[in-house]
Motif scaffolding. Structure first.
Motif, PDB file in Angstrom:
ATOM      1  N   ARG A 137       0.836  -1.204   0.000  1.00  0.00           N
ATOM      2  CA  ARG A 137       0.000   0.000   0.000  1.00  0.00           C
ATOM      3  C   ARG A 137       0.876   1.263   0.000  1.00  0.00           C
ATOM      4  O   ARG A 137       1.776   1.384   0.840  1.00  0.00           O
ATOM      5  CB  ARG A 137      -0.864  -0.024   1.251  1.00  0.00           C
ATOM      6  CG  ARG A 137      -1.701   1.210   1.492  1.00  0.00           C
ATOM      7  CD  ARG A 137      -2.486   1.079   2.786  1.00  0.00           C
ATOM      8  NE  ARG A 137      -3.755   0.398   2.563  1.00  0.00           N
ATOM      9  CZ  ARG A 137      -4.926   1.039   2.420  1.00  0.00           C
ATOM     10  NH1 ARG A 137      -4.985   2.349   2.473  1.00  0.00           N
ATOM     11  NH2 ARG A 137      -6.037   0.356   2.237  1.00  0.00           N
ATOM     12  N   ILE A 138       0.670   2.148  -0.927  1.00  0.00           N
ATOM     13  CA  ILE A 138       1.474   3.373  -0.971  1.00  0.00           C
ATOM     14  C   ILE A 138       0.628   4.629  -0.892  1.00  0.00           C
ATOM     15  O   ILE A 138       1.159   5.733  -0.998  1.00  0.00           O
ATOM     16  CB  ILE A 138       2.339   3.449  -2.237  1.00  0.00           C
ATOM     17  CG1 ILE A 138       1.450   3.463  -3.484  1.00  0.00           C
ATOM     18  CG2 ILE A 138       3.359   2.319  -2.280  1.00  0.00           C
ATOM     19  CD1 ILE A 138       2.225   3.823  -4.747  1.00  0.00           C
ATOM     20  N   ALA A 139      -0.685   4.468  -0.724  1.00  0.00           N
ATOM     21  CA  ALA A 139      -1.556   5.652  -0.676  1.00  0.00           C
ATOM     22  C   ALA A 139      -2.927   5.222  -0.200  1.00  0.00           C
ATOM     23  O   ALA A 139      -3.173   4.037   0.030  1.00  0.00           O
ATOM     24  CB  ALA A 139      -1.660   6.283  -2.072  1.00  0.00           C
ATOM     25  N   THR A 140      -3.830   6.192  -0.028  1.00  0.00           N
ATOM     26  CA  THR A 140      -5.183   5.851   0.429  1.00  0.00           C
ATOM     27  C   THR A 140      -6.039   5.268  -0.692  1.00  0.00           C
ATOM     28  O   THR A 140      -7.155   4.805  -0.422  1.00  0.00           O
ATOM     29  CB  THR A 140      -5.900   7.091   0.990  1.00  0.00           C
ATOM     30  OG1 THR A 140      -5.888   8.100  -0.016  1.00  0.00           O
ATOM     31  CG2 THR A 140      -5.231   7.600   2.249  1.00  0.00           C
ATOM     32  N   VAL A 141      -5.574   5.347  -1.919  1.00  0.00           N
ATOM     33  CA  VAL A 141      -6.288   4.724  -3.047  1.00  0.00           C
ATOM     34  C   VAL A 141      -5.309   3.814  -3.791  1.00  0.00           C
ATOM     35  O   VAL A 141      -4.093   3.937  -3.634  1.00  0.00           O
ATOM     36  CB  VAL A 141      -6.861   5.774  -4.033  1.00  0.00           C
ATOM     37  CG1 VAL A 141      -7.910   6.646  -3.346  1.00  0.00           C
ATOM     38  CG2 VAL A 141      -5.747   6.643  -4.605  1.00  0.00           C
ATOM     39  N   ARG A 142      -5.824   2.896  -4.602  1.00  0.00           N
ATOM     40  CA  ARG A 142      -4.934   2.013  -5.356  1.00  0.00           C
ATOM     41  C   ARG A 142      -4.391   2.755  -6.570  1.00  0.00           C
ATOM     42  O   ARG A 142      -5.166   3.169  -7.434  1.00  0.00           O
ATOM     43  CB  ARG A 142      -5.677   0.751  -5.809  1.00  0.00           C
ATOM     44  CG  ARG A 142      -4.714  -0.397  -6.215  1.00  0.00           C
ATOM     45  CD  ARG A 142      -5.449  -1.657  -6.613  1.00  0.00           C
ATOM     46  NE  ARG A 142      -6.141  -1.514  -7.880  1.00  0.00           N
ATOM     47  CZ  ARG A 142      -5.549  -1.565  -9.079  1.00  0.00           C
ATOM     48  NH1 ARG A 142      -4.251  -1.761  -9.175  1.00  0.00           N
ATOM     49  NH2 ARG A 142      -6.255  -1.409 -10.167  1.00  0.00           N
ATOM     50  N   ASN A 169       5.290   7.470  -7.759  1.00  0.00           N
ATOM     51  CA  ASN A 169       4.037   7.189  -7.054  1.00  0.00           C
ATOM     52  C   ASN A 169       3.009   8.311  -7.200  1.00  0.00           C
ATOM     53  O   ASN A 169       1.820   8.062  -7.386  1.00  0.00           O
ATOM     54  CB  ASN A 169       4.303   6.987  -5.552  1.00  0.00           C
ATOM     55  CG  ASN A 169       5.104   5.721  -5.282  1.00  0.00           C
ATOM     56  OD1 ASN A 169       5.209   4.850  -6.146  1.00  0.00           O
ATOM     57  ND2 ASN A 169       5.680   5.614  -4.086  1.00  0.00           N
ATOM     58  N   MET A 170       3.485   9.527  -7.045  1.00  0.00           N
ATOM     59  CA  MET A 170       2.593  10.693  -7.119  1.00  0.00           C
ATOM     60  C   MET A 170       1.694  10.644  -8.346  1.00  0.00           C
ATOM     61  O   MET A 170       0.479  10.812  -8.250  1.00  0.00           O
ATOM     62  CB  MET A 170       3.484  11.954  -7.184  1.00  0.00           C
ATOM     63  CG  MET A 170       2.742  13.244  -7.325  1.00  0.00           C
ATOM     64  SD  MET A 170       2.055  13.725  -5.706  1.00  0.00           S
ATOM     65  CE  MET A 170       1.522  15.400  -6.101  1.00  0.00           C
ATOM     66  N   VAL A 226      -0.790   7.762  -8.517  1.00  0.00           N
ATOM     67  CA  VAL A 226      -1.938   7.992  -7.636  1.00  0.00           C
ATOM     68  C   VAL A 226      -2.899   9.010  -8.265  1.00  0.00           C
ATOM     69  O   VAL A 226      -4.118   8.797  -8.301  1.00  0.00           O
ATOM     70  CB  VAL A 226      -1.468   8.464  -6.241  1.00  0.00           C
ATOM     71  CG1 VAL A 226      -2.638   8.983  -5.417  1.00  0.00           C
ATOM     72  CG2 VAL A 226      -0.768   7.319  -5.509  1.00  0.00           C
ATOM     73  N   TYR A 276      -3.387  12.156  -0.098  1.00  0.00           N
ATOM     74  CA  TYR A 276      -3.439  10.744  -0.495  1.00  0.00           C
ATOM     75  C   TYR A 276      -2.482   9.910   0.350  1.00  0.00           C
ATOM     76  O   TYR A 276      -2.396   8.707   0.140  1.00  0.00           O
ATOM     77  CB  TYR A 276      -3.005  10.588  -1.957  1.00  0.00           C
ATOM     78  CG  TYR A 276      -4.034  10.876  -3.011  1.00  0.00           C
ATOM     79  CD1 TYR A 276      -5.181  10.092  -3.124  1.00  0.00           C
ATOM     80  CD2 TYR A 276      -3.846  11.894  -3.943  1.00  0.00           C
ATOM     81  CE1 TYR A 276      -6.106  10.326  -4.135  1.00  0.00           C
ATOM     82  CE2 TYR A 276      -4.761  12.136  -4.952  1.00  0.00           C
ATOM     83  CZ  TYR A 276      -5.888  11.351  -5.052  1.00  0.00           C
ATOM     84  OH  TYR A 276      -6.808  11.579  -6.049  1.00  0.00           O
ATOM     85  N   GLN A 277      -1.733  10.541   1.230  1.00  0.00           N
ATOM     86  CA  GLN A 277      -0.741   9.820   2.044  1.00  0.00           C
ATOM     87  C   GLN A 277       0.181   8.975   1.163  1.00  0.00           C
ATOM     88  O   GLN A 277       0.355   7.768   1.379  1.00  0.00           O
ATOM     89  CB  GLN A 277      -1.447   8.936   3.079  1.00  0.00           C
ATOM     90  CG  GLN A 277      -2.109   9.737   4.189  1.00  0.00           C
ATOM     91  CD  GLN A 277      -1.070  10.410   5.087  1.00  0.00           C
ATOM     92  OE1 GLN A 277      -0.260   9.760   5.732  1.00  0.00           O
ATOM     93  NE2 GLN A 277      -1.053  11.742   5.078  1.00  0.00           N
ATOM     94  N   SER A 337       3.466   7.362  -0.278  1.00  0.00           N
ATOM     95  CA  SER A 337       4.783   6.978   0.238  1.00  0.00           C
ATOM     96  C   SER A 337       5.879   7.470  -0.702  1.00  0.00           C
ATOM     97  O   SER A 337       5.716   7.432  -1.925  1.00  0.00           O
ATOM     98  CB  SER A 337       4.914   5.458   0.304  1.00  0.00           C
ATOM     99  OG  SER A 337       3.913   4.935   1.115  1.00  0.00           O
TER     100      SER A 337
END
Lengths: 145, 145, 145, 145, 145, 145
Positions: free
Chosen positions: A5-10, A39-40, A43, B132-133, B135
């Motif tokens: 998991r790297i964020a609050t959404v997939r 990642n940014m 997301v 979005y937290q 990582s």
């Protein structure tokens, strides 16, 4: 296998992107000259409009050459502003990302420290000026030299 | 005649300063090459320790030549960081003061705008990365090149 | 053996500090009466000027007795202000550090909670006063009693 | 005659308040021992639920004696926390209001300065700790002494 | 067996709560229709007054039906505001909690993104408006339609 | 005759705009259905790239119909998020502008108050969650329903 998991959404995986998202992913890799999509952006791709709006803004301001533009600021200066803002806001992802970018442009840890020291200094004076409600004594000139 | 109110406390007038405060006032005028003491410093002088702490920090970081130091950053870069931080915090006194300083160093309004556009951009991306937290994908190298 | 990563730059180890940095490290251990140098100062030491500026400010304001000064505020009150500011900014390192300092001064968890409840309350009212753009009705007196 | 604009909405005048709003206005005057209702509360009264929520929170935490409670913090300490938070957020209404409250409790301008100097200091160190992403070295004890 | 550390203080376990804290814990489970007490409330319970103040405020504004009130805002709109504020402040606990709440109300990841994109946009324009010190051109009407 | 100062730089007058700036000014008037260009845009026009970046972002997100897009959020919800963010940041220009926009969409002062009360509430809980460093107990689901 599940990605951690790297964020609050997939986030959108690079190989599942299609259409406009796939084009922007390719533009990000090309413009930033990297072989992965950070990642940014994966997301933000969960809302393609958001991806497009943010990438357009960032590409124009931080990669001016890619849009045929000349910026009045050096790349390292732009990253220093980014780091100072991210430190002020306490954004972990952003601090890591902009410190890495500054380092890639050749900045020593001492130079990173100089940026943060100055950002810290003005967070202190901002608190003081606001905390005393000090009136401006210097209004900037309206006209260019 | 009463001076108009410029803060929540009565600032120290230049001609009523004595001792350490008078010395720092003189140092401010000399170091900044101006013929008056800005409101900020006259207000801080109501607590001389505070005046000394803040002036020492600001003199060292923003007027390195006055303490026999070489900064890795240009004066204009330092003021750009100051403006970006002040815009992020919404500090009126500071925005006016640092915009004026940047202008004095030759910046056009377009260059001021470039600094603010970049500061604005990263306030946007900071909100997104935190919202979005996300990582970190890039950890900066620990060692200097 | 590699120390685990504790910051975006490699901190200065206590036993590798020399010159001015070693002196400040010793001053930190002595002034704070601890037998190690906290991460914060080891990280700031990567830019010795930054270390000196921040330590001078903190020593003067938070350890006044060490500079022959009397503070108008109690040590616990100073740490409460530090905690309230750190909670407002959401700074993890700082919240941990100032909560620990408050506890060392004898504060119960209930007292920590009282500080945070008040900090939270005024973050709420600040949002309301700014969100409605309310004009001040009470200007503080300029003169001391 | 039109009252000058003091907010983005028309505040409730003291003599037009009825029902629960009138009761809270009376409670504010009584609890704070003042003969007028400050702008803040007259503005919040445009949404009576909001008025009630905020007044209950503030009365409980800042006027504990009025709810039969003993606070672990002195009144001046509570106002110092309020001022530090308001300075950090740059809230003009709040800075004026809490500086006035501190003054009423006997604080000199030098003591106000000490609070702001410490608030400024920790806004600086917060920026540095977040800007370097420093890991905590001190976890506070979980149990009370 | 020791519970893992989840805060700077030891939270109150559900089965050790008594008196007013136990009543509020029960009210939280009932009002939120969940079978556990979230970390936030267990931590606030270390100072029961704080727990009561915050729960009263949150229950009244976010669970209006539980206090016999009708809110002018939909539940999802309220959670969107909560998420936008939490993203602006970069609060990890809050971002996770309000994203989860929005999801429970049926929001897709694309809708979460729309909220964050708009929150990000206005963090950018806020920086610009403050960074240029732009005067308001539109004052809102004081009277309701 | 000199226009009164409305920013730290001289804004571009509507009748002196040319080229891309004139086009964007026309687009602003048309898209927002107003007969003047607000101060914000006239100030951003001092750096046309900045004007274009910010207008593109705002037009896409806040005037989706103008770019042939459907937003998952109602116009009033979007303005509420804008107001909540602006109140959190304490941006005067933005608070006035978004309150006016909300009013134009039919919001009563009570509804404005509900938005601000909720924004205030979560600024309070954000401070508490960060001030205690509370770990998330609820991770949002990654998949859409």
């Amino acid at each position: 296998m599940e990605e951690p998991r790297i964020a609050t959404v997939r986030p959108v995986a690079e190989n599942e992107a299609t259409g406009r998202v796939a084009e922007i992913f390719a533009d990000i890799r090309r413009t930033k000259n990297i072989d992965f999509v950070p990642n940014m952006w994966r997301v933000l791709a969960t809302n393609p409009t958001e991806l497009e709006v943010v990438w357009n803004a960032l590409k124009t301001l931080m990669h001016p050459e890619a849009v045929g533009r000349t910026s009045p600021l050096e790349p390292a200066t732009r990253e220093m502003i980014a780091l100072a803002v991210s430190a002020t806001n306490g954004c972990a992802y952003c601090v890591n990302s902009h410190t890495a970018a500054l380092r890639k442009l050749g900045a020593s840890s001492s130079m990173v420290g100089e940026v943060l020291a100055i950002a810290g200094l003005f967070n202190m004076t901002n608190t003081l000026a606001d905390g005393y409600q000090i009136s401006p004594d210097v209004l900037p000139p309206l006209e260019d030299p």
